[in-house]
Every structure is written in structure tokens, then in C-alpha cells.
Design a protein around this motif. Structure first.
Motif, PDB file in Angstrom:
ATOM      1  N   ILE A   1      13.912  15.405  -2.998  1.00 57.06           N
ATOM      2  CA  ILE A   1      14.046  16.533  -3.064  1.00 57.06           C
ATOM      3  C   ILE A   1      12.836  16.740  -4.337  1.00 57.06           C
ATOM      4  O   ILE A   1      12.684  18.241  -4.826  1.00 57.06           O
ATOM      5  CB  ILE A   1      14.639  16.381  -3.148  1.00 57.06           C
ATOM      6  N   ARG A   2      12.486  15.811  -5.389  1.00 52.73           N
ATOM      7  CA  ARG A   2      11.701  16.781  -6.520  1.00 52.73           C
ATOM      8  C   ARG A   2      10.720  17.167  -5.841  1.00 52.73           C
ATOM      9  O   ARG A   2       9.912  18.558  -7.015  1.00 52.73           O
ATOM     10  CB  ARG A   2      11.835  15.154  -7.562  1.00 52.73           C
ATOM     11  N   ALA A   3      10.049  17.015  -5.027  1.00 50.77           N
ATOM     12  CA  ALA A   3       8.485  17.138  -5.271  1.00 50.77           C
ATOM     13  C   ALA A   3       9.058  18.106  -4.344  1.00 50.77           C
ATOM     14  O   ALA A   3       9.364  18.977  -3.326  1.00 50.77           O
ATOM     15  CB  ALA A   3       7.168  15.708  -4.104  1.00 50.77           C
ATOM     16  N   ARG A   4       7.377  19.474  -4.266  1.00 50.88           N
ATOM     17  CA  ARG A   4       6.494  20.568  -3.080  1.00 50.88           C
ATOM     18  C   ARG A   4       6.153  20.702  -1.874  1.00 50.88           C
ATOM     19  O   ARG A   4       4.538  18.925  -2.228  1.00 50.88           O
ATOM     20  CB  ARG A   4       7.326  21.443  -3.864  1.00 50.88           C
ATOM     21  N   GLY A   5       5.916  20.816  -1.703  1.00 51.95           N
ATOM     22  CA  GLY A   5       4.575  20.892  -0.398  1.00 51.95           C
ATOM     23  C   GLY A   5       4.062  19.446   0.615  1.00 51.95           C
ATOM     24  O   GLY A   5       4.884  19.420   0.994  1.00 51.95           O
ATOM     25  N   THR A   6       2.497  20.033   0.125  1.00 48.42           N
ATOM     26  CA  THR A   6       1.731  18.438   0.629  1.00 48.42           C
ATOM     27  C   THR A   6       2.046  17.306   0.186  1.00 48.42           C
ATOM     28  O   THR A   6       2.524  16.449   0.780  1.00 48.42           O
ATOM     29  CB  THR A   6       0.930  18.316   0.575  1.00 48.42           C
ATOM     30  N   THR A   7       2.705  17.659  -1.008  1.00 48.59           N
ATOM     31  CA  THR A   7       3.872  16.316  -1.675  1.00 48.59           C
ATOM     32  C   THR A   7       4.180  15.472  -0.463  1.00 48.59           C
ATOM     33  O   THR A   7       4.607  14.751  -0.620  1.00 48.59           O
ATOM     34  CB  THR A   7       3.922  16.346  -2.766  1.00 48.59           C
ATOM     35  N   VAL A   8       5.451  16.514  -0.731  1.00 54.19           N
ATOM     36  CA  VAL A   8       6.824  15.984   0.423  1.00 54.19           C
ATOM     37  C   VAL A   8       5.993  15.370   1.774  1.00 54.19           C
ATOM     38  O   VAL A   8       6.848  14.264   2.263  1.00 54.19           O
ATOM     39  CB  VAL A   8       6.950  17.047   0.587  1.00 54.19           C
ATOM     40  N   LEU A   9       5.303  16.151   2.240  1.00 51.19           N
ATOM     41  CA  LEU A   9       4.577  15.490   3.501  1.00 51.19           C
ATOM     42  C   LEU A   9       3.809  13.934   3.294  1.00 51.19           C
ATOM     43  O   LEU A   9       4.461  12.855   3.562  1.00 51.19           O
ATOM     44  CB  LEU A   9       2.751  16.263   3.860  1.00 51.19           C
TER      45      LEU A   9
ATOM     46  N   LEU B   1       0.935  -1.621   0.224  1.00 50.88           N
ATOM     47  CA  LEU B   1       0.185   0.351   0.438  1.00 50.88           C
ATOM     48  C   LEU B   1       1.083   1.124   0.347  1.00 50.88           C
ATOM     49  O   LEU B   1       0.475   2.054  -0.863  1.00 50.88           O
ATOM     50  CB  LEU B   1      -0.897   0.105   1.407  1.00 50.88           C
ATOM     51  N   PHE B   2       1.532   1.051   1.405  1.00 51.12           N
ATOM     52  CA  PHE B   2       2.735   2.678   0.931  1.00 51.12           C
ATOM     53  C   PHE B   2       3.741   2.890  -0.135  1.00 51.12           C
ATOM     54  O   PHE B   2       4.157   3.648   0.108  1.00 51.12           O
ATOM     55  CB  PHE B   2       2.674   3.040   2.653  1.00 51.12           C
ATOM     56  N   ALA B   3       3.900   1.800  -0.132  1.00 58.95           N
ATOM     57  CA  ALA B   3       5.060   1.381  -1.441  1.00 58.95           C
ATOM     58  C   ALA B   3       4.350   2.285  -2.804  1.00 58.95           C
ATOM     59  O   ALA B   3       4.998   2.902  -3.501  1.00 58.95           O
ATOM     60  CB  ALA B   3       5.817  -0.126  -1.662  1.00 58.95           C
ATOM     61  N   ALA B   4       3.261   1.585  -3.118  1.00 59.38           N
ATOM     62  CA  ALA B   4       2.290   2.071  -4.285  1.00 59.38           C
ATOM     63  C   ALA B   4       1.876   3.753  -3.941  1.00 59.38           C
ATOM     64  O   ALA B   4       1.942   4.767  -5.050  1.00 59.38           O
ATOM     65  CB  ALA B   4       0.582   1.234  -4.201  1.00 59.38           C
ATOM     66  N   MET B   5       1.306   4.478  -2.779  1.00 56.21           N
ATOM     67  CA  MET B   5       1.435   5.379  -2.185  1.00 56.21           C
ATOM     68  C   MET B   5       2.497   6.394  -3.010  1.00 56.21           C
ATOM     69  O   MET B   5       2.353   7.009  -3.772  1.00 56.21           O
ATOM     70  CB  MET B   5       1.106   5.757  -0.936  1.00 56.21           C
TER      71      MET B   5
ATOM     72  N   LEU C   1       2.852   8.969  -6.153  1.00 59.32           N
ATOM     73  CA  LEU C   1       3.008  10.358  -5.937  1.00 59.32           C
ATOM     74  C   LEU C   1       5.520  10.792  -6.403  1.00 59.32           C
ATOM     75  O   LEU C   1       4.838  11.989  -7.335  1.00 59.32           O
ATOM     76  CB  LEU C   1       3.460  10.414  -4.306  1.00 59.32           C
ATOM     77  N   VAL C   2       5.600  10.148  -6.257  1.00 64.87           N
ATOM     78  CA  VAL C   2       7.410  10.099  -7.289  1.00 64.87           C
ATOM     79  C   VAL C   2       6.308   9.987  -9.147  1.00 64.87           C
ATOM     80  O   VAL C   2       7.082  11.088  -9.207  1.00 64.87           O
ATOM     81  CB  VAL C   2       8.200   8.787  -6.756  1.00 64.87           C
TER      82      VAL C   2
END
Length: 660
Positions: free
Chosen positions: A437-445, A269-273, A277-278
Motif C-alpha cells: 500500500i505504500r507504493a503506487r503505479g508500476t511499483t505496485v505491479l 530472487l523475488f524476496a530480494a526484488m 521495491l519496498v
């Protein structure tokens, strides 16, 4: 066909479980995607419905209807209350919302347990549904089939309301253009309240109807929230039907996956999540951090500051020289002493504590130092790099388990444990850093949350290294230096922890105040300009992520040394939230403030709660709420530096950007 026949019941269970998650996730998606509220108390709204429905269930249709009405209404009222609570934070972004709603979840969860009890409540359904039916040669609970039908009807009805009615049009307009909605005569705040009330009603209805499937009890709300977050991430925020498909997939992994692939199911599950996102962040340009005019560029600020100092020095050189006060006098007349005094006071207090406190309080102070280093690592990422994180407990756990296993293997010298644990955590952060490091904001969370949860899954599975749910205990005590005895007394353990913490914090402050630290601050404050001037922003962020991971690893090593035991709860999601709260309490750009925030959390959780047993979550939740409202800039915002207020802490905006 034989395979399908063998796993038919788990497969249908997965559909029922997935549809339950869909009803909850639909409300979470509505609150996040439309009202812009990252609601980490959504699981508590589910629990309100579940407890209410269970309490009113009496095995009759009337009891079921009454429970459904009461549970839905109670959760809807709670959702409307959340709207009022989050309105003052609208300009502060998702980070403040997440901490506030997490605090509300802690308070609400404690109150529910006090009111309904800590045991799982039995749920009685009408006799017609409390039976089994034949399904392709298998007997299956009638209630679950009924729930599947109701969830499909609810999905169709929700889609129709959002796409075909005026109410749905107003809801969509409130998300896309609230100013235009206000121009039509509708109050955007009323729509905001209605959306969160509707989201709460969905969670409450899911709690009542899902209580026979997932009974109300301690831990249920957290589990439902985590799975709902996965569903929202996988399904996105644009389509209820995409959320529907993602929820069914998650339900199948949770039930059918456990029976078919039991070794891999905890990670899927969290691997898919994380992968989703990545993947999304890889195919979009990183959001440039929001800039608020020329003054927000730290490179320009540094240039102006240096020019001003050079001009002042030139004027001082041209003016007649008074009697020279010497270097000490010049330093006392400068602003340097103002920055040094808090550090000196903190050092004096740290090393005076062993003579002032009892043994139990001293052990708590040592634990606070370990959590403080974790909070400092979060400060580096959130305050300086602009990457708000909920996953620093992952390298923290790597450092902790590395120290415990090194001690068990006979490597008991403290400096060796510290260095090797920091190295292991740095390697872990180097491997996970490119995904962050590629993401920002809520996506990083969300990405860091997924990394933290995957690490927790590994901890529970790799029992030979971590001890699983039982944790590790009984390993040899740490030696402060080569040839010394193992430390077992609280005072000597505290002194060891204080020395390590002071060295680690001093190194961190040295780096952050160096040109490298200025470049990192420039990356947060003016990323677009930094990229345009040729700076390798990605490399800066990766180095910061690795260094922060190493610092968290040192904190994990200290925690094991001080506690002399290690359990999964010491490195779980709650600890990640506590570390982020410590940063908010201290001010997201204040290293010393993070240490003080960690001390306040440990003091509240372990010392104050000791005089009111069973109410630790309530006290911590109250601390979360008070810190978010009363300290918008943290403790660092209360002080004045050179006649000016301290700079505002970075926030995650509703658009997913981090602003200085």
C-alpha cells in the motif's frame, strides 16, 4: 580455498548465466526506462533469436555469424513492430501496455512453437568452441568463457554509445524531454521506434548467443522474462553497470546458490526484488494520484450530487403533487431500475444455465465463477483503491490450498471451508499489505508480481501441504450444508458455486456503494486532498487489501470445490494476468463487468480452444490484444448512465501514477 575450489564451476556458470541475463535485461531496461514501455513480451524477443540461431547453426563459424545476424535482425524488427503497437496506448499508461505485450507474447510464443516445434532444438557451435579448457584445475566449456568475454565487451560498448555519442544523447533526451528533442529537429517517435528496435536486437542477440547455454524450448521465454525483470528492479534504470552487477548477482543465485543453499535459493530472487521495491517506496513519499481538475475529486462530486438531489426534492415538494404512483412507480421512474436490470438479468442467466448446457460446459461455468471472484478482488484493488496488481493469485492460492487441506482433514462443510479459507487469505493479505500500500503505479505491479512468484516458490517447495508440482487430488467432496452428501455432480457443484458467488458479489457491491466505498474511491481519485483533510489513507488501503484478499480466498475455495483437484498452474502468473484482463474487459470499476470478463476468458481458453487443440495461447493472446484496443474503458464504458458516458477507468501513467 577448498570451498572456492569445490564450487568454482557453478560460480563461473553463474557469471555466464548472469551476463546472459544482463544482455536481455539491458534491452528490457532500455525499453522501460527510455521508451516508457513495460514490455512483457521481451522474453518472446529472446526466443525469436534463440530459435533462429538454433535453426541456422551448423557447427561452423559461418552458421554462427548467419544465425547471429538473422536472429538479431528478426528480433529488432519485432521490437519496431512493438513500437507501432504501443504508440496508440501512450496516454493509457503501463497497465494497458503490460496487457497488450503479454497478449503479443502469448500469440508469438504459440506461433514460434507451431513453426519450430514443441521440442527443445539442439544448437551446434563451431568446433573450436565445442570443447573444454582448463580453469584452475577444472575443465570448463570454452563457449561459456567466450560468451563471458563478449558480454563484457557489449556492456562497455553500450555504455559508450549511451554516454558518449549523439545517438545516446538523443535517446536520453527522448526519455527526459521529448518536446525539447522535437525542437532540435529530431522526431521523438522515430527515436522511440529505434529504442525498441535496439532493445529487441539486444534480446535477439542474447537469444542466439545464449541458445547453447539456455536452449530454446517451451517455457524459456517466460523464465528469461521473469529473471530479467528481477535484474531490472535490482539494478535500476539509471546505469548499465548497476544492471550488470545485478545480473551477475542473479546468475550466481541461480547457479551457485542452488549448490550452496538449495533450500533458500528459490526464494532469494523475488524476496530480494520485493525488498528493494519496498525499501525504495519507504524512503519516498507515496505518489499522489493525478488529479484532473475539480471534477476529479469524488468527495466534491458526491457533495454536488447530494446538493442537486436535495434541490430536486425541494422543487418536487413545492410543486403540485400529481397522482401518486406508489413506491414501485416512483422506483420505476428513477434511475435505480437501470442499475438493477443488469443484475437481475445476470442472476436469471446464472441460475438458468444448468438447464441449458451440457455437463462439461456447466463445469466451465463453475470455474468461470471462481475466476470471476478473483477478478472482482482485482477490481477492488485496481479500480477502487488505485493499486494495479499482478499478485492476487497469492491469497487466491491460500484460499484454494486451505480448502483442499481442510477437506483432507475431514472439514467438508462448504460454509466452513469458505469462511476459514477467506480468513486465511485475509491474514495473508494483512501480512503482505504493508509492503504493497505504500507504493503506487508500476511499483505496485512489480511488488505484487514478486509476492505472487514467492508464493509459487513456496507452493513448489512445501510438498507436505501443497503436493508440490504434482498438486493435490483425491480429497473428499464438499458438502453444501451440514448433514448433506458430498457434491460430485457438475450441476449441483455449479449451483453451489453460483450461490456463493452471488452472496460474495452482493456483499462486495454493498460495501463499495456504502460511505466506506466512497472513501476508498476518494483515496484513489484525490489522495492528496484526502490526506490534507486528515483521512488515514494508508488504513483505508490496508483494509481494502485485506478485504480483497478475503474475496480472492473465497474464489480459490470455490475453484477447488468445482474442479476437485488443485495444481500450481491454477494459481500461477498466467491466472493473475487473466484476472487483470477480465477486469480490463469488464471495466476496472465494474464488478459485474469483471465477472463477465472472467466468463469470456474461460469460454475462450477452454471451450473455443477445445475445437482448435493446441492453440489456446494464441486465442487468449488475441483476446488480450482485442480487449486492450477495442475496449479502452471495458464493457462498462459502452453503457450510458443517466445520460452521461461511464467514467473513465483508472490507468497507470508512464510516470507511475494512477489517474481516475
Amino acid at each position: 580455498m577448498d570451498l572456492l575450489d569445490a564450487h568454482l564451476v557453478p560460480a563461473v556458470d553463474g557469471v555466464a548465466y548472469g551476463l546472459l541475463l544482463f544482455v536481455v535485461a539491458a534491452g528490457l531496461s532500455l525499453a522501460f526506462g527510455t521508451a516508457g514501455v513495460l514490455n512483457l513480451s521481451h522474453g518472446m524477443l529472446y526466443a525469436i533469436g534463440a530459435y533462429t540461431g538454433a535453426e541456422l547453426s551448423d557447427g561452423t563459424w559461418g552458421g554462427l555469424a548467419l544465425g547471429l545476424a538473422a536472429g538479431t535482425a528478426a528480433a529488432a524488427l519485432a521490437g519496431a513492430g512493438l513500437s507501432a503497437a504501443t504508440v496508440p496506448l501512450a496516454r493509457r499508461g503501463h497497465l494497458a501496455q503490460a496487457l497488450l505485450t503479454f497478449g503479443i507474447a502469448l500469440v508469438g510464443g504459440d506461433l514460434l512453437i507451431q513453426f519450430f516445434g514443441a521440442d527443445e532444438l539442439p544448437v551446434r557451435v563451431p568446433g573450436a568452441l565445442d570443447s573444454s579448457v582448463h580453469l584452475l584445475g577444472h575443465r570448463y566449456p570454452a563457449y561459456r568463457l567466450c560468451f563471458i568475454a563478449m558480454a563484457v565487451v557489449l556492456a562497455a560498448f553500450g555504455t559508450w554509445v549511451l554516454t558518449r555519442t549523439r545517438v545516446g544523447a538523443a535517446v536520453r533526451a527522448s526519455a527526459d524531454d521529448p518536446q525539447m528533442l522535437a525542437a532540435t529537429g529530431r522526431n521523438p517517435r522515430a527515436v522511440h521506434t529505434g529504442v525498441l528496435a535496439a532493445a529487441g536486437a539486444l534480446a535477439g542477440a542474447a537469444g542466439v548467443l545464449g541458445a547453447p547455454i539456455i536452449g530454446p524450448g517451451p517455457g524459456t521465454s517466460e523464465n528469461v522474462l521473469m529473471l530479467s525483470l528481477v535484474v531490472v528492479v535490482l539494478g535500476g534504470l539509471r546505469s548499465l553497470w548497476a544492471t550488470f552487477a545485478a545480473a551477475v548477482a542473479v546468475g550466481e543465485v541461480q547457479t551457485l546458490g542452488v549448490s550452496v543453499l538449495p533450500d533458500l535459493a528459490p526464494y532469494l530472487l523475488f524476496a530480494a526484488m520485493a525488498a528493494v521495491l519496498v525499501f525504495r517506496s519507504r524512503f519516498t513519499e507515496p505518489e499522489a494520484h493525478e488529479e484532473r481538475g475539480p471534477s476529479s475529486d469524488p468527495v466534491s462530486r458526491l457533495r454536488r450530487l447530494l446538493a442537486a438531489r436535495w434541490e430536486n426534492r425541494s422543487r418536487a415538494a413545492a410543486a403540485p403533487a400529481p397522482a401518486a404512483p406508489g413506491r414501485l412507480g416512483a422506483w420505476l421512474h428513477s434511475a435505480g431500475w437501470r442499475q438493477a436490470v443488469p443484475l437481475l438479468v445476470l442472476l436469471a442467466v446464472l441460475f438458468a444455465l444448468p438447464g441449458m448446457l451440457d455437463s462439461y460446459s456447466i463445469s466451465l461455468a463453475g470455474s468461470a465463477l471462481a475466476l470471476g471472484l478473483l477478478a472482482v478482488s482485482v477490481t477492488v484493488l485496481t479500480g477502487y483503491a488505485g493499486l494495479p496488481t499482478l499478485g492476487q493469485t497469492a491469497p487466491f492460492a491460500v484460499g484454494a490450498y486451505a480448502t483442499a487441506n481442510l477437506a483432507d482433514a475431514g472439514w467438508t462443510v462448504g460454509p466452513v471451508q469458505i469462511v476459514l479459507s477467506a480468513l486465511a487469505a485475509a491474514v495473508f493479505s494483512a501480512l503482505t499489505g504493508p509492503a504493497v500500500i505504500r507504493a503506487r503505479g508500476t511499483t505496485v505491479l512489480m511488488i505484487t508480481l514478486a509476492v505472487g512468484e514467492l508464493t509459487s516458490a513456496v507452493i513448489n517447495q512445501v510438498k507436505s501441504v501443497t503436493g508440490g508440482a504434482d498438486g493435490l487430488v483425491g480429497f473428499p467432496a464438499t458438502q453444501a450444508l451440514w448433514g448433506g452428501e458430498g457434491m460430485t455432480g457438475e450441476r449441483e457443484l455449479y449451483v453451489y458455486a453460483a450461490v456463493v458467488a452471488v452472496v460474495a458479489v452482493a456483499l462486495t457491491l454493498t460495501v463499495l456503494r456504502s460511505p466506506a466505498g466512497k472513501l476508498l474511491t476518494g483515496t484513489r481519485g484525490a489522495e492528496a486532498r484526502m490526506r490534507a483533510s486528515g483521512h488515514p489513507v494508508g488504513r483505508y488501503l490496508l483494509v481494502a487489501h485485506i478485504c480483497a484478499g478475503a474475496l480472492a480466498g473465497v474464489g480459490g475455495s470455490l475453484m477447488v470445490t468445482v474442479q476437485q483437484y488443485l495444481s500450481p498452474a491454477d494459481v500461477g502468473f498466467e491466472i493473475a494476468a487473466f484476472a487483470l484482463l477480465a477486469v480490463v474487459i469488464g471495466g476496472t470499476t465494474s464488478v459485474i463487468g469483471a465477472l463477465l470478463g472472467a466468463g469470456l476468458i474461460v469460454f475462450t481458453r477452454d471451450w473455443v480452444a477445445g475445437s482448435w487443440p493446441g492453440h489456446g495461447p494464441l486465442l487468449l493472446g488475441a483476446l488480450f490484444i482485442a480487449a486492450v484496443y477495442l475496449l479502452p474503458r471495458g464493457l462498462a464504458g459502452l453503457r450510458t448512465v443517466v445520460g452521461r458516458p461511464a467514467p473513465a477507468a483508472p490507468t497507470v501513467s508512464p510516470a507511475g501514477k494512477v489517474s481516475p
